[in-house]
Design an enzyme around this catalytic site. Sequence first.
Site, mmCIF file in Angstrom:
data_model
loop_
_atom_site.group_PDB
_atom_site.id
_atom_site.type_symbol
_atom_site.label_atom_id
_atom_site.label_comp_id
_atom_site.label_asym_id
_atom_site.label_seq_id
_atom_site.Cartn_x
_atom_site.Cartn_y
_atom_site.Cartn_z
ATOM 1 C CG LEU A 19 0.442 6.850 49.513
ATOM 2 C CD1 LEU A 19 0.374 7.725 50.760
ATOM 3 C CD2 LEU A 19 1.798 7.033 48.826
ATOM 4 C CG ASP A 68 -2.981 7.159 38.342
ATOM 5 O OD1 ASP A 68 -3.125 6.585 39.436
ATOM 6 O OD2 ASP A 68 -3.512 6.746 37.291
#
Length: 440
Positions: free
Chosen positions: A65, A316
Amino acid sequence: MAETIAVRGGRVIDPASGHDAVADVLLQDGRIAALGPDAGQGASNVIDASGLVVSPGFVDIHCHLREPGFEHKETIESGTLAAARGGFTTVCAMPNTEPAIDSAATVRYVLQAAAAAGNARVLPIGAVSKARKGEQLAELAELAEAGAIAFSDDGDPVWDAHLMRRALEYARMLGLPVIDHCEDKSLVAGGVMHEGWVSARLGLRGAPAAGEESMVARDIALAQATGGHVHLAHLSAAGSIELLRAARDRGLPVTAEVTPHHLALTDAAVLGDPQDEAGLAYDSNAKVNPPLRGETDREACVQALADGVIDCVATDHAPHATEDKLCEFDHAAFGISGLETALALCLSLVHDGRITLPQLIERLTVAPVRALGFALHVEGLGMLAIGAPADVTLFDPDAEWVVDPLQFASKGRNTPLAGRTLRGRVVATVYAGRVVHDGR
Ligand code: DOR
């Protein structure tokens, strides 16, 4: 505020209970209140799910993130919006941020930013080593106390075997897994894509599969030596899967995940689209670590996911800015922005008859929860049990759509799938009883 919502008339698939039939799901006060043929009757707030699949919200145990530190690539707000678009209601955030998630303060920062955004549940993963330098162990107990659900230096391996051993010993005491980025950098030796005929043809330096396999072997040995739980991230090579299979047969505490791109693509994707007007020799959006490999490796990944040797799918999701990718292949960043295309890529296995729809949903919901042992953290995650969080994903497994990265909620437009027609679309996502994505 969570409202009362009735999701009516969809094909409700809840792998944890084995439920697979047309039914209603009633959501009240942020929890699953009822599930059954007429459970939603009389409710005023109705989502019509007829013709759609209704599943527990997807759980992604591996995404980037980028916040704090790399907000130009992604923020917790944009990344969790991308999660909602992709049907994910829980995402685990990797700690290769700046600063790394190696202190209680940074764990708390991530949790607070996620709560403020409110688009998905974010569970932080703490770093194994201070600043992810691979030298000194991070304060693992402090990280766990603050809310870290696992430890990883992902993006880089824990190259020092002794440090990995100590990490596993401590993590075991805390009851948490170490998520393993398996890469022996001395073998990979600067490789930028899979070592094979495509790398030879393009004249790009190849990364041999042995670079992954050797660290998988090392860490299986350490799982055995310590009794600590090793979770193998983003497996890509057939040889790694053989090692995993043998470890599981011996009952060792080793679990594993595979990404949608390693299930659906090969290194041929690096060749890009021959019809592309720009006429580039390669597509740096297909540059990812571990690399997309050959067909034998892809096939082994699919087979292992189908037979349960690999526990689950994890995206991922690795968003990057355009300038990180629009450059020479050698200099481009590794990573694919994956949250918003994950379901459709995985559904290609269902459409090809390699895995059933309930099996796929299991690998996206309760299986990742079990693999990492989340029951410790949030009860009922990944299932539609009464009292479980009201996290629900509605999707049309057959709807076709064309990937347009400019439409992504993620700031990362880095996908090798731009312009491709995919089959399977998330129609709506409900997180904690609130509609966070509505594509109806
Ligand atoms: O391709 C990748 N991108 N692999 C990793 O291990 C890290 C990730 C990133 O953070 O960009």
